[in-house]
Design a protein around this motif. Structure first.
Motif, PDB file in Angstrom:
ATOM      1  N   ASN A 103      10.122 -35.336  42.170  1.00 60.37           N
ATOM      2  CA  ASN A 103       8.728 -35.185  41.201  1.00 60.37           C
ATOM      3  C   ASN A 103       8.673 -34.260  39.845  1.00 60.37           C
ATOM      4  O   ASN A 103       8.463 -34.332  39.239  1.00 60.37           O
ATOM      5  CB  ASN A 103       8.797 -33.724  41.909  1.00 60.37           C
ATOM      6  CG  ASN A 103       7.721 -33.723  43.286  1.00 60.37           C
ATOM      7  OD1 ASN A 103       7.121 -34.789  43.587  1.00 60.37           O
ATOM      8  ND2 ASN A 103       8.013 -32.704  44.517  1.00 60.37           N
ATOM      9  N   LYS A 104      10.285 -33.906  39.250  1.00 62.07           N
ATOM     10  CA  LYS A 104      10.961 -33.048  38.193  1.00 62.07           C
ATOM     11  C   LYS A 104      10.517 -34.011  36.778  1.00 62.07           C
ATOM     12  O   LYS A 104      10.677 -33.969  36.197  1.00 62.07           O
ATOM     13  CB  LYS A 104      12.276 -32.379  38.372  1.00 62.07           C
ATOM     14  CG  LYS A 104      12.298 -32.218  37.078  1.00 62.07           C
ATOM     15  CD  LYS A 104      13.964 -31.264  37.889  1.00 62.07           C
ATOM     16  CE  LYS A 104      14.821 -30.515  35.769  1.00 62.07           C
ATOM     17  NZ  LYS A 104      15.636 -29.680  36.179  1.00 62.07           N
ATOM     18  N   LEU A 105      11.594 -35.249  37.561  1.00 59.68           N
ATOM     19  CA  LEU A 105      11.481 -36.301  37.086  1.00 59.68           C
ATOM     20  C   LEU A 105       9.832 -36.878  36.243  1.00 59.68           C
ATOM     21  O   LEU A 105      10.011 -37.551  34.979  1.00 59.68           O
ATOM     22  CB  LEU A 105      12.216 -37.040  36.861  1.00 59.68           C
ATOM     23  CG  LEU A 105      13.994 -37.236  37.324  1.00 59.68           C
ATOM     24  CD1 LEU A 105      14.204 -38.701  37.871  1.00 59.68           C
ATOM     25  CD2 LEU A 105      14.731 -37.046  35.783  1.00 59.68           C
ATOM     26  N   GLN A 106       8.950 -36.677  37.368  1.00 56.46           N
ATOM     27  CA  GLN A 106       7.558 -37.559  37.215  1.00 56.46           C
ATOM     28  C   GLN A 106       7.280 -36.781  36.054  1.00 56.46           C
ATOM     29  O   GLN A 106       6.230 -37.045  35.233  1.00 56.46           O
ATOM     30  CB  GLN A 106       7.539 -37.733  38.981  1.00 56.46           C
ATOM     31  CG  GLN A 106       7.334 -38.917  38.913  1.00 56.46           C
ATOM     32  CD  GLN A 106       7.314 -38.534  40.470  1.00 56.46           C
ATOM     33  OE1 GLN A 106       7.071 -37.839  41.157  1.00 56.46           O
ATOM     34  NE2 GLN A 106       6.391 -39.604  41.336  1.00 56.46           N
ATOM     35  N   LYS A 107       7.124 -35.149  36.711  1.00 55.42           N
ATOM     36  CA  LYS A 107       6.896 -34.307  35.590  1.00 55.42           C
ATOM     37  C   LYS A 107       7.219 -34.343  33.810  1.00 55.42           C
ATOM     38  O   LYS A 107       6.228 -34.504  32.885  1.00 55.42           O
ATOM     39  CB  LYS A 107       6.810 -32.732  35.955  1.00 55.42           C
ATOM     40  CG  LYS A 107       6.346 -32.804  36.821  1.00 55.42           C
ATOM     41  CD  LYS A 107       6.112 -31.377  37.461  1.00 55.42           C
ATOM     42  CE  LYS A 107       5.545 -30.794  38.592  1.00 55.42           C
ATOM     43  NZ  LYS A 107       5.581 -29.157  39.585  1.00 55.42           N
ATOM     44  N   GLN A 108       8.194 -34.568  34.208  1.00 52.12           N
ATOM     45  CA  GLN A 108       9.317 -34.889  32.607  1.00 52.12           C
ATOM     46  C   GLN A 108       8.799 -36.119  31.844  1.00 52.12           C
ATOM     47  O   GLN A 108       8.182 -36.676  30.554  1.00 52.12           O
ATOM     48  CB  GLN A 108      10.563 -35.335  32.454  1.00 52.12           C
ATOM     49  CG  GLN A 108      11.357 -33.523  33.000  1.00 52.12           C
ATOM     50  CD  GLN A 108      12.466 -33.596  33.305  1.00 52.12           C
ATOM     51  OE1 GLN A 108      13.255 -34.918  33.021  1.00 52.12           O
ATOM     52  NE2 GLN A 108      13.094 -32.568  32.892  1.00 52.12           N
ATOM     53  N   LEU A 109       8.809 -37.428  32.387  1.00 52.24           N
ATOM     54  CA  LEU A 109       8.219 -38.457  32.434  1.00 52.24           C
ATOM     55  C   LEU A 109       6.394 -38.274  31.953  1.00 52.24           C
ATOM     56  O   LEU A 109       6.086 -38.804  30.664  1.00 52.24           O
ATOM     57  CB  LEU A 109       8.533 -40.006  33.191  1.00 52.24           C
ATOM     58  CG  LEU A 109       7.430 -41.106  33.160  1.00 52.24           C
ATOM     59  CD1 LEU A 109       8.441 -41.859  31.694  1.00 52.24           C
ATOM     60  CD2 LEU A 109       8.343 -41.897  34.100  1.00 52.24           C
ATOM     61  N   GLU A 110       5.737 -38.465  32.500  1.00 51.73           N
ATOM     62  CA  GLU A 110       4.187 -37.751  32.534  1.00 51.73           C
ATOM     63  C   GLU A 110       4.443 -36.687  31.086  1.00 51.73           C
ATOM     64  O   GLU A 110       3.400 -36.805  29.844  1.00 51.73           O
ATOM     65  CB  GLU A 110       3.685 -37.044  33.169  1.00 51.73           C
ATOM     66  CG  GLU A 110       2.060 -36.411  33.355  1.00 51.73           C
ATOM     67  CD  GLU A 110       1.451 -38.153  33.688  1.00 51.73           C
ATOM     68  OE1 GLU A 110       0.412 -38.514  32.105  1.00 51.73           O
ATOM     69  OE2 GLU A 110       2.012 -39.017  33.808  1.00 51.73           O
ATOM     70  N   SER A 111       5.069 -35.462  30.727  1.00 52.68           N
ATOM     71  CA  SER A 111       4.884 -34.632  29.559  1.00 52.68           C
ATOM     72  C   SER A 111       5.214 -35.528  28.144  1.00 52.68           C
ATOM     73  O   SER A 111       4.657 -35.447  27.769  1.00 52.68           O
ATOM     74  CB  SER A 111       5.739 -34.150  29.747  1.00 52.68           C
ATOM     75  OG  SER A 111       6.395 -32.605  28.693  1.00 52.68           O
ATOM     76  N   MET A 112       5.927 -36.369  28.473  1.00 53.51           N
ATOM     77  CA  MET A 112       6.685 -37.269  27.546  1.00 53.51           C
ATOM     78  C   MET A 112       5.325 -38.154  27.241  1.00 53.51           C
ATOM     79  O   MET A 112       5.787 -38.420  25.919  1.00 53.51           O
ATOM     80  CB  MET A 112       7.966 -38.198  27.858  1.00 53.51           C
ATOM     81  CG  MET A 112       9.200 -36.905  27.820  1.00 53.51           C
ATOM     82  SD  MET A 112      10.701 -38.003  28.479  1.00 53.51           S
ATOM     83  CE  MET A 112      10.911 -39.930  27.107  1.00 53.51           C
ATOM     84  N   LYS A 113       4.770 -38.953  28.183  1.00 56.75           N
ATOM     85  CA  LYS A 113       3.701 -39.637  27.379  1.00 56.75           C
ATOM     86  C   LYS A 113       2.410 -38.891  27.173  1.00 56.75           C
ATOM     87  O   LYS A 113       2.203 -39.935  26.547  1.00 56.75           O
ATOM     88  CB  LYS A 113       3.099 -40.061  29.073  1.00 56.75           C
ATOM     89  CG  LYS A 113       4.555 -41.623  29.229  1.00 56.75           C
ATOM     90  CD  LYS A 113       3.189 -41.899  31.502  1.00 56.75           C
ATOM     91  CE  LYS A 113       4.291 -43.144  31.883  1.00 56.75           C
ATOM     92  NZ  LYS A 113       3.732 -42.785  33.016  1.00 56.75           N
ATOM     93  N   LEU A 114       2.624 -37.824  27.289  1.00 58.08           N
ATOM     94  CA  LEU A 114       1.233 -37.566  26.945  1.00 58.08           C
ATOM     95  C   LEU A 114       1.753 -36.823  25.182  1.00 58.08           C
ATOM     96  O   LEU A 114       0.959 -36.983  24.485  1.00 58.08           O
ATOM     97  CB  LEU A 114       1.387 -36.053  27.653  1.00 58.08           C
ATOM     98  CG  LEU A 114       0.275 -35.622  28.858  1.00 58.08           C
ATOM     99  CD1 LEU A 114       0.054 -35.284  29.906  1.00 58.08           C
ATOM    100  CD2 LEU A 114      -0.982 -36.110  29.083  1.00 58.08           C
ATOM    101  N   GLN A 115       3.047 -36.685  25.238  1.00 62.06           N
ATOM    102  CA  GLN A 115       3.900 -35.897  23.819  1.00 62.06           C
ATOM    103  C   GLN A 115       3.504 -37.606  23.088  1.00 62.06           C
ATOM    104  O   GLN A 115       2.766 -37.295  21.522  1.00 62.06           O
ATOM    105  CB  GLN A 115       4.896 -35.802  24.428  1.00 62.06           C
ATOM    106  CG  GLN A 115       5.228 -33.734  24.037  1.00 62.06           C
ATOM    107  CD  GLN A 115       6.904 -34.005  24.039  1.00 62.06           C
ATOM    108  OE1 GLN A 115       7.315 -34.630  24.423  1.00 62.06           O
ATOM    109  NE2 GLN A 115       6.472 -32.408  24.099  1.00 62.06           N
TER     110      GLN A 115
END
Length: 113
Positions: free
Chosen positions: A73-85
């Motif tokens: 879950n933590k990695l998915q959030k980080q990935l989503e955050s990077m995609k948004l950035q």
């Protein structure tokens, strides 16, 4: 020694041996019972330890599963955050220009691909 005395002594020895045999049979029976009780005790103790180890294994597996889920879950959030950035950088590109004095200044830029 007379015949009667010899018979009496033989009977005495026979009785003494029979008592000894009876005592040994009784002792053997008591030892067998004791061994059976100890085997039952050991079996029960081993069964309890096995049950405890099985519970601990299940607890550890559950804990590991929760930890893995947390990490995913933590990695998915980080990935989503990077995609948004990355999307926000792609949607509003900035170009850095330089002033006459050498200091950078932000400005529009075309996306790098």
């Amino acid at each position: 020694m007379t015949n009667a005395m010899a018979e009496q002594e033989e009977e005495f020895i026979s009785n003494r041996l029979l008592k000894r045999i009876t005592g040994l049979k009784k002792e053997k029976g008591e030892l067998l019972l004791q061994v059976e009780q100890e085997e039952e005790y050991m079996t029960n103790m081993l069964q309890k330890k096995l049950t405890q180890l099985q519970r601990e294994k299940i607890d550890m597996e559950n804990s590991l599963e929760q930890e893995q889920e947390y990490i995913v879950n933590k990695l998915q959030k980080q990935l989503e955050s990077m995609k948004l950035q990355q999307q926000s950088q792609t949607n509003s590109p900035m170009m850095i220009t330089t002033h006459h004095d050498g200091t950078p200044s932000p400005g529009p830029v075309s996306p790098i691909m």
